[in-house]
Motif scaffolding. Structure first.
Motif, PDB file in Angstrom:
ATOM      1  N   GLY A  60       1.221  -1.358   0.144  1.00 18.35           N
ATOM      2  CA  GLY A  60       0.319   0.080   0.266  1.00 18.35           C
ATOM      3  C   GLY A  60       0.927   0.865   0.098  1.00 18.35           C
ATOM      4  N   HIS A  61       2.250   1.256  -0.201  1.00 19.11           N
ATOM      5  CA  HIS A  61       2.795   2.377  -0.358  1.00 19.11           C
ATOM      6  C   HIS A  61       3.762   2.526  -1.350  1.00 19.11           C
ATOM      7  CE1 HIS A  61       3.130   0.990   4.197  1.00 19.11           C
ATOM      8  NE2 HIS A  61       3.008   2.012   4.236  1.00 19.11           N
ATOM      9  N   VAL A  62       2.634   3.252  -2.390  1.00 22.93           N
ATOM     10  CA  VAL A  62       2.958   3.408  -3.718  1.00 22.93           C
ATOM     11  C   VAL A  62       3.202   4.834  -3.883  1.00 22.93           C
ATOM     12  CG1 VAL A  62       1.988   1.343  -4.646  1.00 22.93           C
ATOM     13  CG2 VAL A  62       0.621   4.061  -3.919  1.00 22.93           C
ATOM     14  N   HIS A  63       4.011   5.440  -5.356  1.00 23.66           N
ATOM     15  CA  HIS A  63       4.492   6.060  -5.430  1.00 23.66           C
ATOM     16  C   HIS A  63       3.646   6.621  -7.263  1.00 23.66           C
ATOM     17  CE1 HIS A  63       7.012   2.940  -7.072  1.00 23.66           C
ATOM     18  NE2 HIS A  63       6.902   3.623  -7.595  1.00 23.66           N
ATOM     19  N   SER A  64       3.885   7.837  -7.215  1.00 21.05           N
ATOM     20  CA  SER A  64       3.341   8.840  -8.674  1.00 21.05           C
ATOM     21  C   SER A  64       4.421   8.418  -9.609  1.00 21.05           C
ATOM     22  CB  SER A  64       3.171  10.182  -7.932  1.00 21.05           C
ATOM     23  OG  SER A  64       2.923  10.922  -7.527  1.00 21.05           O
ATOM     24  N   MET A  65       3.895   7.714 -10.550  1.00 20.39           N
ATOM     25  CA  MET A  65       4.241   7.129 -11.791  1.00 20.39           C
ATOM     26  C   MET A  65       3.997   7.368 -13.038  1.00 20.39           C
ATOM     27  SD  MET A  65       2.693   3.229 -10.861  1.00 20.39           S
ATOM     28  CE  MET A  65       3.241   3.893  -9.410  1.00 20.39           C
ATOM     29  N   ILE A  66       4.976   7.131 -13.705  1.00 25.13           N
ATOM     30  CA  ILE A  66       3.865   7.169 -15.072  1.00 25.13           C
ATOM     31  C   ILE A  66       4.710   5.882 -16.018  1.00 25.13           C
ATOM     32  CG2 ILE A  66       5.175   8.068 -17.729  1.00 25.13           C
ATOM     33  CD1 ILE A  66       4.045  10.314 -15.596  1.00 25.13           C
ATOM     34  N   LEU A  67       3.481   5.369 -16.975  1.00 29.58           N
ATOM     35  CA  LEU A  67       3.200   4.219 -17.045  1.00 29.58           C
ATOM     36  C   LEU A  67       3.290   4.436 -18.988  1.00 29.58           C
ATOM     37  CD1 LEU A  67       0.119   2.646 -15.150  1.00 29.58           C
ATOM     38  CD2 LEU A  67       3.028   2.152 -14.477  1.00 29.58           C
ATOM     39  N   TRP A  68       4.754   3.445 -18.635  1.00 29.01           N
ATOM     40  CA  TRP A  68       5.004   3.610 -21.006  1.00 29.01           C
ATOM     41  C   TRP A  68       4.646   2.284 -21.656  1.00 29.01           C
ATOM     42  CZ3 TRP A  68      10.628   4.447 -22.672  1.00 29.01           C
ATOM     43  CH2 TRP A  68      11.291   4.575 -24.085  1.00 29.01           C
ATOM     44  N   GLY A  69       3.881   2.253 -22.063  1.00 23.93           N
ATOM     45  CA  GLY A  69       3.979   0.843 -22.703  1.00 23.93           C
ATOM     46  C   GLY A  69       3.004   1.290 -24.154  1.00 23.93           C
ATOM     47  N   PRO A  70       2.462   0.272 -25.198  1.00 25.38           N
ATOM     48  CA  PRO A  70       1.643  -0.143 -26.362  1.00 25.38           C
ATOM     49  C   PRO A  70      -0.262  -0.252 -25.639  1.00 25.38           C
ATOM     50  CG  PRO A  70       2.512  -2.182 -25.587  1.00 25.38           C
ATOM     51  CD  PRO A  70       4.108  -1.051 -24.604  1.00 25.38           C
ATOM     52  N   PRO A  71      -0.785   0.305 -26.691  1.00 23.72           N
ATOM     53  CA  PRO A  71      -1.846  -0.040 -25.526  1.00 23.72           C
ATOM     54  C   PRO A  71      -2.673  -1.232 -25.490  1.00 23.72           C
ATOM     55  CG  PRO A  71      -2.087   1.493 -28.185  1.00 23.72           C
ATOM     56  CD  PRO A  71      -0.290   0.764 -27.961  1.00 23.72           C
ATOM     57  N   GLY A  72      -3.535  -1.625 -24.376  1.00 25.96           N
ATOM     58  CA  GLY A  72      -3.385  -2.821 -24.090  1.00 25.96           C
ATOM     59  C   GLY A  72      -2.823  -3.310 -23.414  1.00 25.96           C
ATOM     60  N   CYS A  73      -1.943  -2.973 -22.773  1.00 24.25           N
ATOM     61  CA  CYS A  73      -0.410  -4.297 -22.286  1.00 24.25           C
ATOM     62  C   CYS A  73      -0.990  -3.734 -20.319  1.00 24.25           C
ATOM     63  CB  CYS A  73       0.874  -3.595 -22.111  1.00 24.25           C
ATOM     64  SG  CYS A  73       0.856  -1.828 -21.494  1.00 24.25           S
ATOM     65  N   GLY A  74      -1.700  -3.339 -19.865  1.00 24.40           N
ATOM     66  CA  GLY A  74      -2.523  -3.671 -18.474  1.00 24.40           C
ATOM     67  C   GLY A  74      -2.158  -2.333 -18.319  1.00 24.40           C
ATOM     68  N   LYS A  75      -2.311  -0.563 -18.194  1.00 24.78           N
ATOM     69  CA  LYS A  75      -1.984   0.165 -17.503  1.00 24.78           C
ATOM     70  C   LYS A  75      -3.250   0.872 -17.148  1.00 24.78           C
ATOM     71  CE  LYS A  75      -0.596   2.794 -21.669  1.00 24.78           C
ATOM     72  NZ  LYS A  75      -0.410   1.761 -23.219  1.00 24.78           N
ATOM     73  N   THR A  76      -4.138   1.129 -17.399  1.00 26.33           N
ATOM     74  CA  THR A  76      -5.407   1.277 -16.394  1.00 26.33           C
ATOM     75  C   THR A  76      -5.544   0.331 -15.562  1.00 26.33           C
ATOM     76  OG1 THR A  76      -6.233   2.460 -18.421  1.00 26.33           O
ATOM     77  CG2 THR A  76      -8.102   1.425 -17.026  1.00 26.33           C
TER      78      THR A  76
END
Length: 450
Positions: free
Chosen positions: A57-73
């Protein structure tokens, strides 16, 4: 007999069931835990830093970089779930600064009450620099856990201030095997998936759908849902069904994004590595993805100049002729002319000696500035110029032994003789090297005797 009216709670349950039925299969099958996610083994493997932080539960702000449909959302949703935070999502395509400010104000109010917000910003690279700056103070104060999703290289599309406050996590396209696993799960899941429909599908057909998804889990589930509707309750998803569903199979390609430049890089480097098969593959990939053939013709011409050069002067001629042929024929006939040039450029001898020599000459131009032309090779069209010494001492090479006046220089006096062009021992440059090595040695001897 009168139909019994549903009770209030029953009505809510029925509405919930109806709403679930209306949701696409890809949305219904969205993973509810990290263990349900397919792919991303490197990023989310047990014991990995990101997985450990999510589970704690100790998460940080981040950028998720990847192609469509890889699970970012999906990953952003799980971040909120595991950290017991409110999840809010906005799209940079649909949202403006007023909506962003409203969401941030709500997050600040929620934070004051002791609860954090995971703010998921889809297509974050579409926000301009000023819009991206709006998130910075809220990230710094911890008001929000910022999760930006992008299909573009963050180094180019996001400002440095935002990048400095977030960790960038690279997500990969999901393999066909992993997509097949997600499809099987959907076929057997009776609560959220297609498990109650009695559908039949063979392993080969399932693998074909997974391959057609092209690394996009969401796309794979959408294709499966369409196929299931065509097959009907208790039906079989066979080859006839797949022919209808997969009639228009398009590959991932971004005409202006990183995938475009990655693929043209792969084409160029395959030509340079003398691998005609790999070069032809990347050429076909780019055509298939919608790349402008004229752009490809220009790049092939550049390869002929930069990487083949004087090892095979015919390469430049072939490249320009193929370009001209495409102009005359268009697609698809002209594509073959370009494809043949790809094969030839990759197969023939390579040399960048001319390219290297030109860069060296340009460096000397910058370093030495405006040097006077030596008097003996100046133009002397008038009597006055001849009296001033223009052209004095010039030796007409055709009158010299061997057709070359070895003891006169072509460089400014301050520079002395220079060597820029060093032919390689490949192709035509083998002959050029033999001649120039002998000529340069003779000039050096003549200079010592002066």
């Amino acid at each position: 007999m009168a139909k019994r009216k549903p009770q209030p709670n029953e009505s809510e349950d029925l509405l919930s069931v109806d709403r679930d039925a209306l949701r696409p299969l890809a949305e219904r099958m969205r993973p509810q835990t990290l263990d349900e996610m397919v792919g991303q083994r490197r990023l989310l493997a047990p014991g990995s830093a990101l997985r450990a932080s999510i589970e704690s539960g100790h998460v940080h702000s981040m950028i998720l970089w990847g192609p469509p449909g890889c699970g970012k959302t999906t990953l952003a949703l799980l971040l909120a779930k595991y950290s017991d935070a409110e999840f809010r999502a906005i799209s940079a395509v649909l949202s403006g600064l007023p909506e962003v400010r409203q969401v941030l104000a709500e997050a600040a109010h929620r934070f004051a009450e002791g609860r954090r917000t995971v703010l998921f910003v889809d297509e974050v690279h579409r926000f301009n620099k000023a819009q991206q700056d709006a998130f910075l103070p809220h990230i710094e104060r911890g008001t929000i856990l910022f999760v930006g999703a992008t299909t573009e290289n963050p180094s180019f599309e996001l400002n440095s201030a935002l990048l400095s406050r977030c960790r960038v996590h690279v997500m990969e396209a999901v393999s066909a095997d992993d997509i097949a696993e997600a499809l099987r799960r959907a076929l057997h899941d009776e609560e959220r998936g297609l498990g109650g429909r009695g559908l039949r599908i063979g392993d080969e057909a399932l693998a074909e759908i997974a391959g057609a998804a092209d690394g996009d889990v969401r796309r794979g589930l959408t294709l499966l849902e369409i196929a299931s509707e065509l097959a009907g309750e208790g039906g079989e998803i066979d080859q006839d069904t797949l022919r209808q569903v997969l009639a228009d199979r398009t590959r991932r390609f971004d005409k202006g994004g990183e995938q475009f430049y990655d693929q043209i890089s792969a084409l160029h480097k395959s030509v340079r590595s003398s691998n005609p098969d790999a070069a032809l593959y990347w050429f076909a990939r780019m055509l298939d993805g919608g790349a402008d053939p004229i752009y490809l013709a220009r790049r092939l011409t550049r390869m002929a100049v930069e990487d083949i050069g004087l090892a095979d002067p015919r390469a430049l001629q072939m490249a320009t002729e193929a370009w001209d042929a495409y102009d005359r024929l268009g697609s698809p006939e002209g594509d073959l002319a370009l494809a043949q040039v790809v094969i030839y450029l990759a197969s023939t001898a390579k040399s960048n000696a001319g390219y290297v020599a030109f860069k060296a000459a340009k460096r000397d131009v910058e370093e030495y500035g405006t040097q006077d032309v030596p008097m003996h090779i100046r133009n002397a069209p008038t009597k006055l110029m001849k009296q001033l010494g223009y052209g004095k001492g010039y030796q007409y090479d055709h009158d010299a032994d061997g057709g070359i006046a070895l003891d006169q220089t072509g460089f400014p006096d301050a520079m002395g003789e220079r060597v820029y062009y060093e032919p390689v021992e490949r192709g035509l440059e083998i002959k050029l090297k033999e001649k120039l090595d002998a000529l340069r040695a003779a000039r050096a001897r003549a200079a010592r005797e002066r």
